[in-house]
Design an enzyme around this catalytic site. Structure first.
Site, PDB file in Angstrom:
ATOM      1  N   HIS A  40       0.808  -1.215   0.000  1.00 49.72           N
ATOM      2  CA  HIS A  40       0.000   0.000   0.000  1.00 49.72           C
ATOM      3  C   HIS A  40       0.846   1.273   0.000  1.00 49.72           C
ATOM      4  O   HIS A  40       0.357   2.351  -0.322  1.00 49.72           O
ATOM      5  CB  HIS A  40      -0.993   0.000   1.180  1.00 49.72           C
ATOM      6  N   ASP A  99      -0.104  -7.630   1.461  1.00 55.87           N
ATOM      7  CA  ASP A  99       0.313  -6.227   1.530  1.00 55.87           C
ATOM      8  C   ASP A  99       1.824  -6.103   1.608  1.00 55.87           C
ATOM      9  O   ASP A  99       2.372  -5.403   2.461  1.00 55.87           O
ATOM     10  CB  ASP A  99      -0.343  -5.516   2.716  1.00 55.87           C
ATOM     11  N   GLY A 129       3.605   6.805   7.912  1.00 57.16           N
ATOM     12  CA  GLY A 129       4.966   6.885   7.397  1.00 57.16           C
ATOM     13  C   GLY A 129       5.834   5.747   7.891  1.00 57.16           C
ATOM     14  O   GLY A 129       6.889   5.469   7.314  1.00 57.16           O
ATOM     15  N   ASN A 130       5.406   5.071   8.975  1.00 51.84           N
ATOM     16  CA  ASN A 130       6.124   3.895   9.453  1.00 51.84           C
ATOM     17  C   ASN A 130       5.830   2.656   8.609  1.00 51.84           C
ATOM     18  O   ASN A 130       6.558   1.658   8.683  1.00 51.84           O
ATOM     19  CB  ASN A 130       5.761   3.571  10.904  1.00 51.84           C
ATOM     20  N   SER A 131       4.749   2.683   7.839  1.00 52.77           N
ATOM     21  CA  SER A 131       4.347   1.507   7.070  1.00 52.77           C
ATOM     22  C   SER A 131       5.488   1.016   6.181  1.00 52.77           C
ATOM     23  O   SER A 131       6.119   1.794   5.458  1.00 52.77           O
ATOM     24  CB  SER A 131       3.144   1.837   6.189  1.00 52.77           C
ATOM     25  N   GLY A 144      -8.848 -26.271  -2.369  1.00 49.05           N
ATOM     26  CA  GLY A 144     -10.103 -26.411  -3.094  1.00 49.05           C
ATOM     27  C   GLY A 144     -11.289 -26.713  -2.210  1.00 49.05           C
ATOM     28  O   GLY A 144     -12.109 -27.578  -2.540  1.00 49.05           O
ATOM     29  N   VAL A 145     -11.395 -25.988  -1.091  1.00 49.89           N
ATOM     30  CA  VAL A 145     -12.545 -26.151  -0.203  1.00 49.89           C
ATOM     31  C   VAL A 145     -13.060 -24.775   0.201  1.00 49.89           C
ATOM     32  O   VAL A 145     -12.304 -23.812   0.269  1.00 49.89           O
ATOM     33  CB  VAL A 145     -12.207 -26.958   1.071  1.00 49.89           C
ATOM     34  N   ILE A 175     -14.753 -23.155   3.505  1.00 48.88           N
ATOM     35  CA  ILE A 175     -14.814 -23.565   4.906  1.00 48.88           C
ATOM     36  C   ILE A 175     -15.563 -22.544   5.745  1.00 48.88           C
ATOM     37  O   ILE A 175     -15.791 -21.408   5.320  1.00 48.88           O
ATOM     38  CB  ILE A 175     -13.404 -23.772   5.485  1.00 48.88           C
TER      39      ILE A 175
END
Length: 484
Positions: free
Chosen positions: A100, A130, A202-204, A260-261, A263
């Site tokens: 992001h 992300d 800004g820490n992201s 392929g389930v 749940i």
């Protein structure tokens, strides 16, 4: 409270200072600056509204046109900038950050601690986790830091966060791991570390580090009513990030395992219905035809309790475990079926974009009317009818639809409490196929006479196929309406 000798031996002592550690790590953390061109046609500033003929009207119109706002088609496009953080994982210039941080960017610049700025190219990105991997070309080798084992981190362990909060480069904060395995509804693989180390805008993309100087998390989000740090920050665990970063470097995208389930969670009522002693595992609501689960013999109604040697303590854990399993590996799957534990082996496939982004239909259905020949299922608060051309058309049911159609739901009944709606299909009861309203009524009556407190229905609705546990009234019996 007195600390025991064993507890003292396992606890890391509080450092006198983080200065030496910070000095060593700061050169490996970069500031990410992105630039995006905003076209004034759809991103321009809105002109203030004034009464016709106001002396301010012409003034503000000229101002907006000059500065790229309003509806002037000749106004120059504006450029928006954003700030984030990242860290170097390879001396050749590979940088990890959040997806992001660099999403929709036209230009990405990585700024080192010494102020040197380099254009960064995207190696790969993954929206689900992300994460993004960037490459910068510097004339010399760059100081890199390595990933640690986030599974070893315990609540209360010291951590450092380094990043670029509000554009203030090289900021270091300290705190502890506040909690583990947080699900904040950010994506399908949420398993965040929570920390009280100050994390702000800004820490992201910056690192969360242990006292060895290893990256054990990637700072991603905060919980804050004000937009500033209140001591609740979230980081992607290193052990979740490492395989994704490896895939981004090799393939430019993340490759995830696929079973392929479809749940759902195992509730207390579902556990009681299936004879499970405890509320755990992932209940299989549907199986993709031809998928790995179908080939392994996994069926609707099975509860997956263990996958590839890892416990599935709750439904939410299974998607991450399967996603992290190497593609084409034959994994052992432990199931609960018909009151017994059994083991099958499934060859893990690769999750495709179509399967990952599949969404259920959300169209509203017309309201139901009273249908001749419908059967009221007493004790559940609903009525059903056999499939007919009229009902197929009313509820947009395909030719392959099976079971019976819910035609009426009492507002105060058990079915309404569980979200059952007119137009839903009841396909199974207690993992036995339903062929007609009389068949459904008989199965409910049989469960009631055997002393069962609830039944497990397999229901197909707008949200897809899923199991619905319903409590049954021990004194009620089903009856057929007279068509009035």
């Amino acid at each position: 409270m007195m600390m025991t000798a064993g507890m003292a031996a396992n606890a890391a002592p509080a450092p006198d200072s983080f200065a030496d550690l910070a000095e060593r790590l700061l050169p490996s953390v970069v500031n990410i600056s992105t630039t995006q061109t905003l076209k004034n046609a759809d991103k321009g500033l809105d002109m203030p509204q004034f009464p016709p003929g106001s002396p301010f009207e012409d003034f503000f119109k000229n101002f907006m046109d000059k500065h790229g706002g309003g509806n002037n088609p000749d106004a120059a496009p504006r450029r928006a900038t954003a700030l984030g953080s990242g860290f170097i994982i390879d001396p050749a210039g590979l940088v990890v950050t959040n997806n992001h941080v660099i999403a929709d960017a036209d230009e990405i610049t990585a700024i080192l601690q010494d102020g040197q700025a380099y254009k960064a190219e995207i190696v790969g990105r993954d929206t689900k986790a992300d994460l993004a991997l960037l490459k910068i070309n510097a004339p010399t080798k760059l100081p890199a830091i390595s990933f640690g084992n986030s599974d070893e981190m315990r609540v209360g362990d010291w951590v450092l966060a380094i990043g670029n909060p509000f554009g203030m480069a090289g900021s270091v904060t300290a705190g502890i791991i506040s909690a583990r395995a947080r699900d904040i509804n950010a994506g399908p693989y949420d398993d965040f570390l929570q920390t009280d180390a100050a994390i702000n805008k800004g820490n992201s993309g910056g690192p969360l580090l242990n006292l060895k100087g290893e990256v054990i998390g990637i700072n991603t989000a905060i919980f804050s009513p004000s937009g500033g740090s209140i001591g609740i920050g979230f980081a992607i665990p290193a052990n979740l990030a490492k395989p994704v970063i490896t895939d981004l470097q090799k393939y430019g995208k993340a490759r995830r395992g696929w079973l392929g389930v479809r749940i759902q969670s195992v509730t207390d009522e579902i556990a009681e219905s299936l004879g499970l002693k405890e509320q755990r595992g992932a209940l299989v609501a549907d199986v993709s035809p031809g998928g790995p689960a179908a080939k392994a013999g996994i069926k609707k109604g099975d509860v997956i309790t263990r996958f590839d040697g890892r416990d599935v303590s709750e439904m939410h854990r299974l998607p991450r475990i399967v996603a992290e399993t190497p593609i084409n590996r034959e994994a052992e799957v432990v199931l609960w079926r018909d009151g017994k534990k059994l083991t099958v082996r499934a060859v893990v496939g690769e999750l495709s974009d179509a399967e990952e982004t599949e969404q259920a239909k959300a169209a509203e259905k017309p309201s139901a009317k009273q249908d001749a020949g419908q059967t009221a299922i007493a004790g559940l608060g609903l009525s059903v009818a056999p499939l007919s051309p009229a009902l197929r058309e009313r509820y947009d049911l395909g030719n392959d639809a099976k079971g019976v159609v819910v035609t009426e739901v009492k507002p105060t009944g058990a079915a309404a409490d569980k979200g059952v709606r007119p137009g839903d299909l009841i396909i199974e009861v207690s993992q036995e196929a339903v062929k007609s309203p009389a068949d459904l009524a008989a199965k409910i009556d049989a469960a009631r006479k055997s002393g069962r407190k609830s039944v497990l229905l397999l229901v197909q609705s707008e949200a897809g196929v899923h199991f619905v546990p319903l409590k049954i009234d021990a004194t009620s019996s089903s009856k057929k309406d007279g068509g009035q």
